[in-house]
Design a protein around this motif. Sequence first.
Motif, PDB file in Angstrom:
ATOM      1  N   ALA A 268      -2.071  10.988  -1.903  1.00  0.00           N
ATOM      2  CA  ALA A 268      -1.898  11.254  -0.331  1.00  0.00           C
ATOM      3  C   ALA A 268      -2.266   9.910   0.413  1.00  0.00           C
TER       4      ALA A 268
ATOM      5  N   ARG B 190      -2.266   7.108  -1.079  1.00  0.00           N
ATOM      6  CA  ARG B 190      -1.493   5.886  -1.260  1.00  0.00           C
ATOM      7  C   ARG B 190      -0.181   6.161  -0.565  1.00  0.00           C
ATOM      8  N   ALA B 191       0.412   7.212  -0.217  1.00  0.00           N
ATOM      9  CA  ALA B 191       1.445   7.431   0.282  1.00  0.00           C
ATOM     10  C   ALA B 191       1.336   7.145   1.728  1.00  0.00           C
ATOM     11  N   LEU B 192       0.130   6.872   2.372  1.00  0.00           N
ATOM     12  CA  LEU B 192      -0.054   6.676   3.614  1.00  0.00           C
ATOM     13  C   LEU B 192      -0.081   5.007   3.736  1.00  0.00           C
ATOM     14  N   GLY B 193       0.128   4.486   2.621  1.00  0.00           N
ATOM     15  CA  GLY B 193       0.055   3.059   2.528  1.00  0.00           C
ATOM     16  C   GLY B 193      -1.214   2.298   2.867  1.00  0.00           C
ATOM     17  N   LEU B 194      -2.221   2.854   2.342  1.00  0.00           N
ATOM     18  CA  LEU B 194      -3.629   2.240   2.749  1.00  0.00           C
ATOM     19  C   LEU B 194      -3.770   1.386   1.482  1.00  0.00           C
TER      20      LEU B 194
END
Lengths: 303, 344
Positions: free
Chosen positions: A195, A197-201
């Motif tokens: 999750a 990673r899916a937020l582009g962190l």
Amino acid sequence: MRNHSPRTFWGRFRRERLAVLSLAFLVAVLLICATTLPFTWSRMRAQNLADARQPPTWSHPLGTDELGRDMLARTLYGGAISLSLGLLAAAVAVAIGTTYGAIAGYVGGRVDALMMRLVDVIYALPTLLLLMLLTVSLGARLEQLRWPSGAPVLGAEWVRFAVMAVAIGGVSWLTVARVVRGQVLSLREQPFVEAARALGLPTWRILWRHILPNLAGPIIVFATLAVPQAILQESFLSFLGVGVQPPQATWGLLASDGVRLLNPVRFYWWLVVVPGLALSLTLLALNFVGDGLRDALSERKGI
Amino acid sequence: MLLTIENLRTVIAATGVDGDGPAAVVDGVSLSLAAGGTAALVGESGSGKTLTALSIMRLLPESARLASGRVIFEGRDLVTATEAELRRIRGVRAAMIFQEPMTSLNPVLTVGFQIAEPLRVHRGMSRPAARREAIELLRRVGIPAPQRRVDAHPHELSGGMRQRAMIAMALACRPALLVADEPTTALDATVQAQIMALLGELRRQTGLALLLITHDLRLVARVADDVHIMYAGRIVESGPVAEVLGAPRHPYTAALLRTLPGWGGDAARGNAPLGEPRRARLPVIPGEPAHAHRRPGGCAFHPRCEVGKDDARCRAEVPPVERRGARSCACFKELSSERVGALV
């Protein structure tokens, strides 16, 4: 409901009587050693050959050593040095081990395999030999380090102290690295990492802000158990004569001095018993606290 | 089009256990989604719908690899995008929510921290500003007492509230696309309806496009504009929801519809009034979904298909996707409406 396990971590830790008692003891030791440092700093160096090897008296409650220095001051001062050396070494070990293990676990694959094989190799080397090598090679270099003005960066007695802390930390990070790497390996498969990673962190942020906080427990436990180990290693090395150098004093060095004076004619018991007892009680307390923390933390994971 | 997927193929590596070679779990998927639209990707477990979603976001696990195809999102091909470019798209222009609201939130961080994080990373907001925005987002996703909940840890929230928090996280930077992978599967029926209503409302407010991944055809009928039916890594039928679900052309779509209680020919199945036992069993699709490593030759569905089970062509050839108007279907034995009637 006596069997009911308290919900919070501190609630569970408080039930570990021995650990709480030990923690109180440690805090007291630390406070006393630290607050008396301004007095003990010079007193522990003050020689008085006329008063050498006095058993405990009113003016010297814990006796004097072979140069007539007050053992109370030396023990308190040695405690401050031993404890800070232990804390510093544990901090070095945790810093190196956590970084190393986290990177190996998160990157995985070949990098992980390579990094962990290196750990295996270092693990296989005799720790003591490694420590001696590190202290000797690092120590000589640090002693030659000068400010541009020509003054030494560290006084000779502090060079040994710093080198010991770094060297002990430098050989005891392996366990942290292994523990952290294993945990990161399983945590990175958790949906919350996906999750994030899916937020582009960014990767480092996921590692430090999302994964490592989940490891606070095991790392704290390790750090607590690493402190007594570091103190013990320092004592042992000082005992062998390759550790901290006089006039610096640690519990290990004091005990070693005491043992050197053992002879069949006269028994200067206070020179061995005082630092030995201080060392043993502190190490015991640190281990109890570490065990208590571990139990309190692992109960959460149980049913 | 906001999102256009062309011929996407995703391959999983060989599994060591049974010595199988690599297999295409997503095998030539094409679909498109307009800005503000809702498309549903429907299929059984293992049909490749989740891997399609992960391929779009380029979040595939290590064992899977994008083999070919294009994912054009806002004019950019995500398949060739670098990791740095992807980080500026994920969470900013395209976000994703997952099936498990229990484990998709970090247990040791507060909900507020997790919602504020994309704002701080992508928008460069200060800590207090991001916190204020997190409270506002919590309020918008319908969490009561957001001032208090912002400091709560995930375990202090119910499943529905956690999914709401996940939605707040995903929508923090106002993306244009939300990929929702079975967002309501793990939730109670009443909470499911609330979450879908919330998504619908947010969609209307912000012009968000939704790619909904689900196996729940009722949900699809309620919320989606277009539906894509997936079987064994391929899209076998797609088109506007009302048309596809009203008059399915692919025998698999028809079979899926028949497994739903209370859909279409209830009388024929002897749907009894409440309190009386049902006379007939719900139909099931015989057999199992095709395993990615052991996919039957020809049409992957043929062993389970009532129409093409014994047809030589269905066994031998992979049916191409035939496009007709807004609909498309990949079947040699497309159902006409009379035949559907007979089946249902």
